[in-house]
Write an enzyme that holds these catalytic residues in place. Sequence first.
Site, PDB file in Angstrom:
ATOM      1  N   ASP A   1     -16.478  12.138  -1.262  1.00  0.00           N
ATOM      2  CA  ASP A   1     -15.871  10.838  -0.941  1.00  0.00           C
ATOM      3  C   ASP A   1     -16.637  10.162   0.192  1.00  0.00           C
ATOM      4  O   ASP A   1     -17.779  10.531   0.522  1.00  0.00           O
ATOM      5  CB  ASP A   1     -14.377  11.051  -0.608  1.00  0.00           C
ATOM      6  CG  ASP A   1     -13.514   9.842  -0.926  1.00  0.00           C
ATOM      7  OD1 ASP A   1     -13.434   8.930  -0.074  1.00  0.00           O
ATOM      8  OD2 ASP A   1     -12.930   9.798  -2.030  1.00  0.00           O
TER       9      ASP A   1
ATOM     10  N   ARG B   1     -10.402  -3.067   8.400  1.00  0.00           N
ATOM     11  CA  ARG B   1     -11.072  -1.780   8.387  1.00  0.00           C
ATOM     12  C   ARG B   1     -12.533  -1.938   8.823  1.00  0.00           C
ATOM     13  O   ARG B   1     -13.438  -1.355   8.233  1.00  0.00           O
ATOM     14  CB  ARG B   1     -11.005  -1.163   6.991  1.00  0.00           C
ATOM     15  CG  ARG B   1     -10.941   0.351   7.065  1.00  0.00           C
ATOM     16  CD  ARG B   1     -11.011   1.008   5.717  1.00  0.00           C
ATOM     17  NE  ARG B   1     -10.940   2.433   5.910  1.00  0.00           N
ATOM     18  CZ  ARG B   1     -11.359   3.328   5.034  1.00  0.00           C
ATOM     19  NH1 ARG B   1     -11.884   2.947   3.898  1.00  0.00           N
ATOM     20  NH2 ARG B   1     -11.261   4.599   5.279  1.00  0.00           N
TER      21      ARG B   1
ATOM     22  N   ASP C   1      -2.536   5.764  -3.018  1.00  0.00           N
ATOM     23  CA  ASP C   1      -2.896   6.798  -2.037  1.00  0.00           C
ATOM     24  C   ASP C   1      -1.694   7.676  -1.716  1.00  0.00           C
ATOM     25  O   ASP C   1      -1.820   8.694  -1.036  1.00  0.00           O
ATOM     26  CB  ASP C   1      -3.414   6.156  -0.742  1.00  0.00           C
ATOM     27  CG  ASP C   1      -4.876   5.739  -0.865  1.00  0.00           C
ATOM     28  OD1 ASP C   1      -5.557   6.218  -1.783  1.00  0.00           O
ATOM     29  OD2 ASP C   1      -5.322   4.930  -0.032  1.00  0.00           O
TER      30      ASP C   1
ATOM     31  N   TRP D   1     -15.151   4.109  -7.591  1.00  0.00           N
ATOM     32  CA  TRP D   1     -15.561   2.779  -7.111  1.00  0.00           C
ATOM     33  C   TRP D   1     -14.404   2.204  -6.316  1.00  0.00           C
ATOM     34  O   TRP D   1     -13.400   1.788  -6.871  1.00  0.00           O
ATOM     35  CB  TRP D   1     -15.910   1.891  -8.304  1.00  0.00           C
ATOM     36  CG  TRP D   1     -16.375   0.505  -7.983  1.00  0.00           C
ATOM     37  CD1 TRP D   1     -15.723  -0.439  -7.257  1.00  0.00           C
ATOM     38  CD2 TRP D   1     -17.600  -0.117  -8.412  1.00  0.00           C
ATOM     39  NE1 TRP D   1     -16.443  -1.605  -7.213  1.00  0.00           N
ATOM     40  CE2 TRP D   1     -17.608  -1.437  -7.913  1.00  0.00           C
ATOM     41  CE3 TRP D   1     -18.681   0.307  -9.185  1.00  0.00           C
ATOM     42  CZ2 TRP D   1     -18.654  -2.327  -8.169  1.00  0.00           C
ATOM     43  CZ3 TRP D   1     -19.713  -0.582  -9.431  1.00  0.00           C
ATOM     44  CH2 TRP D   1     -19.699  -1.873  -8.920  1.00  0.00           C
ATOM     45  N   ASP D   2     -14.571   2.180  -4.999  1.00  0.00           N
ATOM     46  CA  ASP D   2     -13.470   1.790  -4.125  1.00  0.00           C
ATOM     47  C   ASP D   2     -13.646   0.348  -3.658  1.00  0.00           C
ATOM     48  O   ASP D   2     -14.734  -0.230  -3.738  1.00  0.00           O
ATOM     49  CB  ASP D   2     -13.431   2.747  -2.931  1.00  0.00           C
ATOM     50  CG  ASP D   2     -12.032   2.948  -2.378  1.00  0.00           C
ATOM     51  OD1 ASP D   2     -11.156   2.115  -2.649  1.00  0.00           O
ATOM     52  OD2 ASP D   2     -11.822   3.943  -1.663  1.00  0.00           O
TER      53      ASP D   2
ATOM     54  N   ASN E   1     -11.858  -1.615  -0.344  1.00  0.00           N
ATOM     55  CA  ASN E   1     -10.845  -1.314   0.665  1.00  0.00           C
ATOM     56  C   ASN E   1     -10.386  -2.470   1.532  1.00  0.00           C
ATOM     57  O   ASN E   1      -9.772  -2.251   2.572  1.00  0.00           O
ATOM     58  CB  ASN E   1     -11.330  -0.180   1.560  1.00  0.00           C
ATOM     59  CG  ASN E   1     -11.033   1.167   0.930  1.00  0.00           C
ATOM     60  OD1 ASN E   1     -10.012   1.325   0.275  1.00  0.00           O
ATOM     61  ND2 ASN E   1     -11.910   2.121   1.103  1.00  0.00           N
TER      62      ASN E   1
ATOM     63  N   CYS F   1     -10.695   2.084  -7.873  1.00  0.00           N
ATOM     64  CA  CYS F   1      -9.755   2.395  -6.803  1.00  0.00           C
ATOM     65  C   CYS F   1      -9.803   1.205  -5.864  1.00  0.00           C
ATOM     66  O   CYS F   1     -10.839   0.566  -5.743  1.00  0.00           O
ATOM     67  CB  CYS F   1     -10.236   3.663  -6.094  1.00  0.00           C
ATOM     68  SG  CYS F   1      -9.328   4.111  -4.602  1.00  0.00           S
TER      69      CYS F   1
ATOM     70  N   TRP G   1       0.856  -1.186   0.000  1.00  0.00           N
ATOM     71  CA  TRP G   1       0.000   0.000   0.000  1.00  0.00           C
ATOM     72  C   TRP G   1       0.900   1.247   0.000  1.00  0.00           C
ATOM     73  O   TRP G   1       1.904   1.298   0.712  1.00  0.00           O
ATOM     74  CB  TRP G   1      -0.915  -0.005   1.230  1.00  0.00           C
ATOM     75  CG  TRP G   1      -1.687   1.272   1.344  1.00  0.00           C
ATOM     76  CD1 TRP G   1      -2.787   1.630   0.633  1.00  0.00           C
ATOM     77  CD2 TRP G   1      -1.367   2.387   2.185  1.00  0.00           C
ATOM     78  NE1 TRP G   1      -3.187   2.899   0.969  1.00  0.00           N
ATOM     79  CE2 TRP G   1      -2.343   3.393   1.912  1.00  0.00           C
ATOM     80  CE3 TRP G   1      -0.364   2.640   3.116  1.00  0.00           C
ATOM     81  CZ2 TRP G   1      -2.331   4.621   2.568  1.00  0.00           C
ATOM     82  CZ3 TRP G   1      -0.362   3.870   3.755  1.00  0.00           C
ATOM     83  CH2 TRP G   1      -1.349   4.848   3.479  1.00  0.00           C
TER      84      TRP G   1
END
Length: 685
Positions: free
Chosen positions: A365, A442, A547, A476-477, A479, A525, A198
Amino acid sequence: MAIRYLTEKKIFQLDTEHTTYLIGLTPEGYVGHIYYGGRLKGEGNNYLLRMGEAPFTPSVNLREKSAFLDFFPMEYPTGGIGDYRESCLNVRGESGSIGCELLFDSYQIRKGKPKLEGLPASFGSEEEVETLEILCRDEVLKLQVVLSYSVFGKCDVITRSLRVENAGEEHLKLEKIYSACLDMDNQDFEMVTLAGSWARERHIQRGRIRFGKQMVSSVRGESSHQEHPFMALVTPDTTQESGKVYAMNFVYSGNFVAQTELAQFGNVRMVMGIHPENFCWNLRPGEHFQAPECVLTYSDAGLGQMTRNFHDFYRGHLIRSPFLYGKRPVLINNWEATYFDFDSQKLLEIAREAKKAGIEMLVMDDGWFGKRNFDDNSLGDWTVNEEKITSGLLDLVEKVNEIGMEFGIWFEPEMISPDSELYRAHPDWAIQIEGRRPTQCRAQYVLDLSRPEVVDYAYQCVSNILHSAPIAYVKWDMNRQLCDIGSSYLDRESQGELLHRYVLGVYEMQERLVQEFPKLLLENCSGGGARFDLGMLYYSPQIWCSDDVDAVERLRIQEGTALIYPLAAMGAHIPGQVELCHRYQPLIQRGDYYRLASWTMEKPFDCWEVAEKDGSQALVTFVQVLAQPNTHSRFIYLKGLTEDAAYKLEGTEEVYSGEELMKCGYPVPSQKGDFRSYLYHFVRM
Ligand code: GLA
């Protein structure tokens, strides 16, 4: 004709402008790989299969399998029959044993290229591409395998994929299915791959191959920050301009393997496909499986030519969006400015300020939905939080539009928070293994996209929001990476299908999105740049690269990414350079990319160029990463210009000939200080 069958010799000859690929059939019907490399003027020949060489055992029968299979250059090797190198296809029959032997049955050559069911894939008109389909069979399993080769002559690209079908009565299980294989003799190859983490994605790695297997792969459910579905084998002398390069890149967004094996006789096998770990696909009688596509290119003019082959190919034959060459907005995203702490007023203030700087779009966001004021809740509850977006989304979008800006929005449609209305209603919609405490990353779980109703729900949430207001852009994330691979929807026998079905679910949603909203600018993303791959590029013309927005850190990330992907595919920060960005965007979208220098501690400067294909202009970026004491100017050698034309350096009265700039070089002045950069625009007079 790009594809020919040489009947007498039983050879398929695939020609692109600068390369030739030869496939040959043995007397018993094995499909062998004869040659891939520079374009042959004449016809290929079978001696290259080396079928007459005796094995190490004093066997008299040269056609006994053990005599040659472990050495034979296979087009598509299968497991369990005597080729001990990496296999591409492992099939378990009802007997419980693994073994598959593919023999040639028939072939078809057609103009154009058929679509791959449910998968992103390259495309081209009947003038641009021809496709060879070789049908092979395993008579014991009653398995039919169609090996497909699509030849894109102009781009020097050949794509490969395959479709397997169970034509018998047994319940078969596919335990491994790769998409491409390339058998060659070792030419002292070095392996080039991309690796990172990352915030430092896709750094270029290069090293000599050794005996045994060396691979990059992902078992994370996505192509990942860590390793990348790309591999090139290069001869040791390879630079940007010279050396032989064999490259593969995978059109897939899930688990993958890209591997090189240097075997006992100095032969090399390079393979690429879906990672076999946790993969097992049921192939019941009458069912078929489509493997994803792999893109191959060969260059004997170094890595730079490989790069430009890929760039041209993806721009011409993979990216579908009208934004490929269309004007893209410069946008401001509120994430780093506010994180979750925003409301309509704050967003409008940002929009007004941004407008003054020439920015054209506001992207709202994470944090606008459910009760999400922190990252531990509400994923899946895609209803507008009217405590923050006080007079509703439509009103906010209209107000942003009145300021003279477009509006974009963030989603993470594949996820579900344990603390969400959705999870409370459908705990079984999350990917989990029954009885095992699920991993939270997360504070979220991943939706089980093997379940059609989940795909429908998640897609409908996105679609409803987009219908509720004039939204021009979606980020379009995605995570978190996948683990605890279990589905309460799939039966015991089908759990090994979950990871691939997940990827198919993502593709289905994105396909519906681009079909229903053809004017939408979609940017993929994944926690930064963890899903920067060809699968995603088929749906979105740009992908969030990382990022990490530190300008110097970005040099390596962008160099690695640009090694294969067009520059305009990289979503990037452009602090304070709105006007420049607009001015040069068309050139960057269309032009040829040349890497002129890569910074190291010994040579602490970086330099790249984008030249218009007709040589009419070139834009050069030079970054002095670290200053060295007591230096003079240093030359950079431009590329892609017209030798006998004159070029004016924009903003000056300086004029140079194309020949001078390319052969003699342009002297970049010495600069005092670290982190300095120059931008040069040379325009043909
Ligand atoms: C990821 C993205 C960021 C931002 C956050 C929001 O980390 O890469 O740009 O969208 O998610 O949660």
